[in-house]
Design a protein around this motif. Structure first.
Motif, PDB file in Angstrom:
ATOM      1  N   PRO A 135     185.662   3.581  37.660  1.00  0.00           N
ATOM      2  CA  PRO A 135     184.603   3.351  38.570  1.00  0.00           C
ATOM      3  C   PRO A 135     183.527   4.456  38.923  1.00  0.00           C
ATOM      4  O   PRO A 135     182.517   4.396  39.285  1.00  0.00           O
ATOM      5  N   ASP A 136     184.341   5.767  39.154  1.00  0.00           N
ATOM      6  CA  ASP A 136     183.670   6.933  39.559  1.00  0.00           C
ATOM      7  C   ASP A 136     182.559   7.550  38.228  1.00  0.00           C
ATOM      8  O   ASP A 136     181.478   7.818  38.472  1.00  0.00           O
ATOM      9  N   LEU A 137     183.337   7.230  37.102  1.00  0.00           N
ATOM     10  CA  LEU A 137     182.381   7.765  35.839  1.00  0.00           C
ATOM     11  C   LEU A 137     181.326   6.677  35.736  1.00  0.00           C
ATOM     12  O   LEU A 137     180.242   7.086  35.140  1.00  0.00           O
ATOM     13  N   TYR A 138     181.647   5.479  35.944  1.00  0.00           N
ATOM     14  CA  TYR A 138     180.329   4.678  35.909  1.00  0.00           C
ATOM     15  C   TYR A 138     179.046   5.143  36.671  1.00  0.00           C
ATOM     16  O   TYR A 138     177.943   5.251  36.474  1.00  0.00           O
ATOM     17  N   LYS A 139     179.506   5.505  38.042  1.00  0.00           N
ATOM     18  CA  LYS A 139     178.516   6.115  39.022  1.00  0.00           C
ATOM     19  C   LYS A 139     177.953   7.311  38.518  1.00  0.00           C
ATOM     20  O   LYS A 139     176.778   7.706  38.406  1.00  0.00           O
ATOM     21  N   THR A 140     178.696   8.133  37.909  1.00  0.00           N
ATOM     22  CA  THR A 140     178.190   9.369  37.397  1.00  0.00           C
ATOM     23  C   THR A 140     177.415   9.279  36.217  1.00  0.00           C
ATOM     24  O   THR A 140     176.281  10.083  36.320  1.00  0.00           O
ATOM     25  N   PHE A 141     177.609   8.599  35.404  1.00  0.00           N
ATOM     26  CA  PHE A 141     176.621   8.054  34.195  1.00  0.00           C
ATOM     27  C   PHE A 141     175.482   7.360  34.709  1.00  0.00           C
ATOM     28  O   PHE A 141     174.368   8.013  34.439  1.00  0.00           O
ATOM     29  N   ARG A 142     175.544   6.640  35.743  1.00  0.00           N
ATOM     30  CA  ARG A 142     174.293   5.764  36.175  1.00  0.00           C
ATOM     31  C   ARG A 142     173.456   6.777  36.881  1.00  0.00           C
ATOM     32  O   ARG A 142     172.091   6.911  36.424  1.00  0.00           O
ATOM     33  N   ASP A 143     173.979   7.710  37.516  1.00  0.00           N
ATOM     34  CA  ASP A 143     173.182   8.648  38.411  1.00  0.00           C
ATOM     35  C   ASP A 143     173.013   9.792  37.856  1.00  0.00           C
ATOM     36  O   ASP A 143     172.328  10.814  38.094  1.00  0.00           O
TER      37      ASP A 143
END
Length: 390
Positions: free
Chosen positions: A369-377
């Protein structure tokens, strides 16, 4: 088992879900050794694709070790390492026989739903909504692979996971995007988006013989990789007028081929696209075709517009420019199986750099979940996220 699951817009969770089981005579179960977050997964995260359901397992870039096969299944045996294309193929329908693997007529369990949206069905896809079959994806510890006797490929001896993982999607997608430009040598090719697909499109265009390769993005880490992989010209769309810069590079002619590797979540730059952006944001549209608009404008008359970027529904397209300039538009989900063997050979020959674009790795899906946000942002220099869950 652990798996990354969709629970609504912006809500990705690492859940414990039931282990997969053999359901059909052509199934295998694999223990996932590597999987990745794709830019297309961000469309799901951001609520851009319809027909997602809470609890759906995500992921269409994955590979692993066969741990179970259906009785009588002979293509693979327990212990084989296989890469699994993101599209599922029956191998028997007319489109499969023609080699048009992304539009297999039998693998989508919800073919009527897809036909209602697109006119005809697409192939079934892993981890990519119920309109493409509702199959659980590969951001998990184990996956059921249906029709495994057709599309998946055994990994050649001596090749590690990070050499071949991207054969599941983004490498053949970048290659097909460049191939659609009919590069014969000496062309000017412009690539919108220096994310993972765009970076492979740049490498592909270089291998095919393009003379000038223009990378268009605004993220410094991506633009640096674009230069490393063969881009001869860099345009930061936040600082320059893309159309005017391409005219300058091409001495007023326009690019011979343009590749939209961005798709539905494009950001607007300078000029007319920023005007359209303001209007479209007021209309709350989820389909933002800024990159495609610029590509159509910047390609030379009788040039080729290649669109590997994902779109989920109707968008405004300048058909006047397409018709009056005599353009050719080529698009489609990637026919992955078509490219597996030739691209594997190019990897073995050292023609592709497949690992250096991986900026973030994890052995624990709980980091997902955190890495999804890192990738998206695009934080922390993130270009590509890979998990090694087993």
């Amino acid at each position: 088992m652990k798996a990354l699951c969709w629970h609504g817009k912006g809500d990705i969770r690492c859940d414990t879900v039931p282990d997969p089981t053999i359901e059909e005579s052509r199934d295998v179960i694999i223990k996932v050794t590597s999987c990745a977050i794709c830019g297309s997964d961000l469309h799901l995260m951001d609520g851009q694709m319809p027909t997602m359901k809470s609890g759906d397992v995500l992921g269409h870039e994955f590979m692993g070790e066969v741990v179970e096969t259906a009785p009588g299944f002979t293509k693979f045996k327990k212990g084989d390492r296989i890469v699994v294309p993101f599209n599922i193929n029956c191998g028997e329908c007319r489109q499969c026989r023609l080699g048009n693997w992304s539009v297999c007529q039998r693998s989508n369990r919800n073919a009527e739903m897809a036909a209602a949206q697109f006119g005809f069905t697409t192939a079934g896809l892993f981890g990519y909504s119920h309109i493409t079959g509702g199959y659980w994806g590969g951001q998990a510890e184990y996956v059921r692979v249906p029709m495994a006797d057709v599309a998946p490929m055994k990994v050649p001896d001596g090749m590690d996971d990070e050499s071949v993982l991207f054969l599941t999607d983004i490498l053949p997608t970048g290659w097909q995007g460049a191939e659609h430009c009919e590069i014969k040598g000496g062309e000017i090719i412009a690539v919108w988006g220096a994310g993972p697909v765009g970076l492979f499109a740049i490498q592909s265009a270089k291998i095919m013989g393009a003379e000038r390769i223009i990378a268009i993005d605004t993220v410094p880490e991506r633009l640096a990789l674009a230069s490393k992989y063969g881009a001869t010209d860099i345009i930061d769309f936040a600082k320059e007028d893309v159309f005017e810069r391409i005219k300058e590079i091409s001495r007023g002619e326009g690019a011979d081929g343009v590749i939209d590797c961005v798709g539905m979540e494009a950001s607007a730059g300078h000029g007319i696209s920023s005007v359209i952006a303001t209007l479209q944001e007021k209309l709350t549209s989820t389909e933002r075709p800024y990159a495609l608009m610029e590509a159509i404008r910047a390609v030379r008359p009788c040039g080729i517009v290649s669109v590997p970027g994902v779109y989920g529904g109707p968008i405004p397209v300048n058909m006047g420019a397409i018709v009056q300039k005599g353009l050719t538009l080529k698009s489609g989900q990637t026919h992955v199986k078509r490219y597996l063997e030739p691209l594997t050979k190019l990897i073995q020959e050292g023609k592709f750099d497949t690992a250096s674009l991986i900026t973030h790795r994890s052995t624990d899906l709980a980091d997902g979940p955190d890495l999804y946000k890192t990738f998206r942002d695009k934080k922390d220099g993130c270009v590509k996220v890979v998990f090694h869950p087993n």
